[in-house]
Design a protein around this motif. Structure first.
Motif, short mmCIF file in Angstrom:
data_model
loop_
_atom_site.label_atom_id
_atom_site.label_comp_id
_atom_site.label_asym_id
_atom_site.label_seq_id
_atom_site.Cartn_x
_atom_site.Cartn_y
_atom_site.Cartn_z
N ILE A 232 84.03 -38.50 -44.66
CA ILE A 232 82.62 -38.87 -44.86
C ILE A 232 82.25 -39.94 -43.84
O ILE A 232 83.11 -40.57 -43.23
N GLY A 233 80.96 -40.12 -43.62
CA GLY A 233 80.51 -41.11 -42.63
C GLY A 233 80.35 -40.49 -41.25
O GLY A 233 80.43 -39.27 -41.08
N SER A 234 80.16 -41.35 -40.26
CA SER A 234 79.71 -40.87 -38.94
C SER A 234 80.81 -40.70 -37.91
O SER A 234 80.57 -40.12 -36.85
N VAL A 268 92.58 -34.45 -36.36
CA VAL A 268 91.36 -35.26 -36.23
C VAL A 268 90.30 -34.64 -37.15
O VAL A 268 89.95 -33.47 -37.00
N MET A 269 89.80 -35.44 -38.08
CA MET A 269 88.79 -34.98 -39.02
C MET A 269 87.45 -35.63 -38.72
O MET A 269 87.40 -36.80 -38.32
N SER A 270 86.38 -34.88 -38.90
CA SER A 270 85.03 -35.45 -38.86
C SER A 270 84.27 -34.99 -40.10
O SER A 270 84.82 -34.30 -40.95
N MET A 282 94.50 -28.24 -43.38
CA MET A 282 93.20 -28.80 -43.03
C MET A 282 92.16 -27.70 -42.92
O MET A 282 92.45 -26.59 -42.46
N SER A 283 90.95 -28.00 -43.35
CA SER A 283 89.84 -27.06 -43.26
C SER A 283 88.71 -27.72 -42.48
O SER A 283 88.17 -28.75 -42.91
N ILE A 284 88.38 -27.17 -41.32
CA ILE A 284 87.31 -27.71 -40.48
C ILE A 284 85.98 -27.11 -40.94
O ILE A 284 85.83 -25.88 -41.01
N HIS A 285 85.04 -27.96 -41.26
CA HIS A 285 83.78 -27.52 -41.86
C HIS A 285 82.99 -26.58 -40.97
O HIS A 285 82.49 -25.56 -41.41
#
Length: 290
Positions: A232-234, A268-270, A282-285
């Protein structure tokens, strides 16, 4: 055991609440300025009674608690959550105070501010306050939110010292026990801006069972059921997985000498990406492959 509570750990804000900088809290009030507005709003949304939830802001980590605490109360109020107050715990004996424990029992959310995580754990570690905190987190719809020091202290393993620039020299990173809400991770904050990836590498190579979590500023993780993580966040969340390390010279080199590591896996997650600590998937949105 299915954990009913939620953890929201946040990387911090510019020039606020870091244990390695000399201007520890100097610019904290000036820089808070709703920097976490998006994340604070998410904390409210995730809480049991939304804007009506009882929120206790805990400033134990900070050297200027009387300035920091009211800023968070203002920020929550700005977002429509008017049932927030500051719970000042500045000495160990206060953590056994019946009134303090009653306030924790009545809270749906606790928000631990930045500062020095060693101060936080040395005051609260092993107290009835932490026992109640963990029990509420495990057994009720309760949120533990922490920024900077408050995030670093959430896990069982806690980085409390280590320069950014020298972090891949043996012995530069110091680890102790945190508050123990989540096992098998170690959390570092202000991560991208202060170049702390080497610090996390050393923490993980010394104990590859532990997943390293590096939180950028204005960035956080929402952890539900004790293992489902959402960014969450930027900014960015860096995950360091040491389970597949093939080789290192960690035990062979002298103190203050560089460390070599072969095959350290990173992710690396965003925003909106998910990672499961049980399956390590991991699941990339917004994946380009879906």
């Amino acid at each position: 055991m299915e954990i009913l509570g939620k953890l929201i750990i946040i990387g911090g804000a510019v020039d606020k609440g870091s244990f390695t900088e000399t201007n520890l809290d100097k610019d904290a009030v000036k820089n808070l300025n709703f920097f976490e507005t998006g994340i604070l709003k998410r904390i409210i949304q995730e809480s049991k009674y939304k804007e009506e939830s009882r929120i206790e802001v805990i400033t134990t980590a900070s050297k200027i608690p009387r300035e920091i605490g009211p800023e968070y109360v203002k920020a929550f109020s700005y977002l429509g959550a008017n049932n927030a107050d500051v719970l000042y715990i500045e000495k160990r004996e206060q953590s056994n105070d019946p009134e303090v424990l009653e306030r924790l029992q009545a809270a749906e959310v606790v928000m631990f501010t930045g500062g020095d995580q060693l101060r936080l754990t040395s005051i609260l570690g092993g107290t009835p306050f932490v026992d109640l905190l963990i029990s509420k987190y495990q057994n009720t719809e309760f949120i533990y939110a922490g920024t900077s020091a408050g995030a670093a202290a959430a896990s069982n393993n806690m980085i409390y010292q280590g320069s950014s620039s020298e972090a891949l020299l043996k012995g530069e990173v110091k680890i102790t026990s945190g508050l123990g809400l989540i096992d098998d991770v170690v959390i570092d904050t202000h991560f991208v801006q202060r170049g702390r990836i080497g610090r996390l590498f050393q923490a993980v190579v010394g104990n590859p069972k532990v997943m390293g979590v590096g939180l950028g500023e204005d960035t956080g993780l929402l952890i539900t059921k004790g293992h489902q993580m959402e960014a969450i966040g930027s900014g960015l969340v860096i995950l360091v997985d040491g389970r597949e390390v093939k080789d290192t010279n960690l035990t062979q080199v002298e103190l203050d000498q560089p460390i070599s590591i072969n095959h350290l896996v990173t992710h690396v997650m965003s925003h909106f990406d998910k990672f499961d600590l049980n399956t390590y998937k991991m699941s990339i949105h917004s994946s380009q492959y879906t």
